[in-house]
Design a protein around this motif. Structure first.
Motif, short mmCIF file in Angstrom:
data_model
loop_
_atom_site.label_atom_id
_atom_site.label_comp_id
_atom_site.label_asym_id
_atom_site.label_seq_id
_atom_site.Cartn_x
_atom_site.Cartn_y
_atom_site.Cartn_z
N ARG A 99 0.83 -1.21 0.00
CA ARG A 99 0.00 0.00 0.00
C ARG A 99 0.86 1.26 0.00
O ARG A 99 0.58 2.22 -0.72
CB ARG A 99 -0.92 0.02 1.22
N LYS A 100 1.91 1.23 0.80
CA LYS A 100 2.81 2.39 0.87
C LYS A 100 3.53 2.58 -0.46
O LYS A 100 3.65 3.71 -0.95
CB LYS A 100 3.81 2.18 2.01
N ALA A 101 4.01 1.49 -1.05
CA ALA A 101 4.69 1.59 -2.35
C ALA A 101 3.74 2.15 -3.40
O ALA A 101 4.13 3.00 -4.22
CB ALA A 101 5.22 0.22 -2.78
N PHE A 102 2.49 1.68 -3.39
CA PHE A 102 1.51 2.19 -4.35
C PHE A 102 1.29 3.68 -4.14
O PHE A 102 1.35 4.48 -5.09
CB PHE A 102 0.17 1.44 -4.24
N ALA A 103 1.02 4.08 -2.91
CA ALA A 103 0.74 5.49 -2.62
C ALA A 103 1.94 6.37 -2.99
O ALA A 103 1.76 7.45 -3.56
CB ALA A 103 0.39 5.66 -1.14
N ASN A 104 3.14 5.90 -2.71
CA ASN A 104 4.34 6.68 -3.04
C ASN A 104 4.53 6.84 -4.54
O ASN A 104 4.81 7.93 -5.03
CB ASN A 104 5.58 6.05 -2.42
N HIS A 105 4.37 5.73 -5.29
CA HIS A 105 4.52 5.82 -6.75
C HIS A 105 3.42 6.70 -7.36
O HIS A 105 3.69 7.48 -8.27
CB HIS A 105 4.49 4.43 -7.40
N LEU A 106 2.20 6.56 -6.86
CA LEU A 106 1.11 7.37 -7.37
C LEU A 106 1.38 8.85 -7.09
O LEU A 106 1.22 9.70 -7.98
CB LEU A 106 -0.22 6.94 -6.74
N ASP A 107 1.80 9.15 -5.87
CA ASP A 107 2.08 10.54 -5.51
C ASP A 107 3.20 11.12 -6.37
O ASP A 107 3.11 12.25 -6.86
CB ASP A 107 2.44 10.62 -4.02
N THR A 108 4.26 10.35 -6.57
CA THR A 108 5.38 10.80 -7.41
C THR A 108 4.90 11.07 -8.84
O THR A 108 5.23 12.09 -9.44
CB THR A 108 6.51 9.75 -7.42
N PHE A 109 4.11 10.14 -9.37
CA PHE A 109 3.59 10.28 -10.73
C PHE A 109 2.72 11.53 -10.85
O PHE A 109 2.89 12.34 -11.76
CB PHE A 109 2.80 9.03 -11.12
N LEU A 110 1.78 11.70 -9.90
CA LEU A 110 0.87 12.83 -9.97
C LEU A 110 1.58 14.16 -9.72
O LEU A 110 1.23 15.17 -10.33
CB LEU A 110 -0.28 12.64 -8.98
N THR A 111 2.58 14.17 -8.86
CA THR A 111 3.36 15.39 -8.63
C THR A 111 4.05 15.80 -9.92
O THR A 111 4.04 16.98 -10.28
CB THR A 111 4.38 15.17 -7.49
N ARG A 112 4.63 14.84 -10.61
CA ARG A 112 5.28 15.14 -11.89
C ARG A 112 4.26 15.62 -12.91
O ARG A 112 4.50 16.57 -13.65
CB ARG A 112 6.02 13.90 -12.42
N TYR A 113 3.08 14.99 -12.95
CA TYR A 113 2.05 15.39 -13.90
C TYR A 113 1.58 16.82 -13.61
O TYR A 113 1.49 17.64 -14.51
CB TYR A 113 0.86 14.44 -13.85
N VAL A 114 1.28 17.13 -12.35
CA VAL A 114 0.79 18.44 -11.99
C VAL A 114 1.84 19.50 -12.29
O VAL A 114 1.53 20.58 -12.78
CB VAL A 114 0.35 18.47 -10.51
N LYS A 115 3.11 19.17 -12.04
CA LYS A 115 4.20 20.10 -12.32
C LYS A 115 4.33 20.37 -13.82
O LYS A 115 4.54 21.49 -14.25
CB LYS A 115 5.52 19.51 -11.78
N ASP A 116 4.18 19.30 -14.63
CA ASP A 116 4.32 19.43 -16.08
C ASP A 116 3.09 20.06 -16.75
O ASP A 116 3.19 20.54 -17.86
CB ASP A 116 4.60 18.06 -16.71
N ALA A 117 1.95 20.01 -16.07
CA ALA A 117 0.70 20.48 -16.69
C ALA A 117 0.61 21.99 -16.75
O ALA A 117 1.18 22.76 -16.13
CB ALA A 117 -0.50 19.94 -15.92
#
Length: 151
Positions: free
Chosen positions: A133-151
């Motif tokens: 669960r922690k690995a999932f949440a961390n990868h999702l957060d990293t992915f979404l942070t990058r997406y929001v930054k790039d958007a």
């Protein structure tokens, strides 16, 4: 960028993480399954019920998926299709599938399927644990942070 969830086998705890992430970031998320699901009221979270049948939900996700979209799935062939279309795929256990690792995952899946077909009891995957669960949440957060930054 959208998030597509292969919701038929997605654990409830992972869906809860996804619901919170969609609300926090404003990213549109659609859960696709062949049975009814309860989702929280939200303008960012949608649900699409498809007919029952082998790979019907997977096929619908691939049909709707756009380049840069994220698919949440433990289905290796669906992950491979998402990557082939220019998307991303993340397993509920927190493994980000990439062009570098998806071929090996497909080969292992096919090997295990061959073993099962020949009568070998390969067991199933272990239960989802706190580390997953922690690995999932961390990868999702990293992915979404990058997406929001790039958007």
């Amino acid at each position: 960028m959208k998030i597509w969830v292969d919701a038929d086998a997605c654990p409830v705890v992972i869906k809860d993480i996804l619901f919170r992430a969609a609300e926090r970031t404003g990213v549109e998320m659609t859960l696709i399954a062949n049975h009814a699901l309860r989702i929280p009221p939200s303008r960012n979270i949608k649900f699409l019920q498809v007919a029952s049948g082998f790979d019907v939900a997977d096929d619908e996700i691939v049909k709707r998926l756009g380049a840069g979209d994220l698919v949440i799935t433990s289905d290796i062939p669906l992950a491979a299709d998402a990557i082939e279309k220019g998307g991303y795929a993340l397993s509920p256990r927190g493994e980000l599938y990439t062009t570098d690792n998806i071929r090996a995952r497909l080969n292992m899946r096919d090997f295990m399927e061959t073993l099962r077909a020949s009568g070998v009891d390969t067991g199933g995957p272990p239960a989802l644990n706190q580390g997953d669960r922690k690995a999932f949440a961390n990868h999702l957060d990293t992915f979404l942070t990058r997406y929001v930054k790039d958007a």
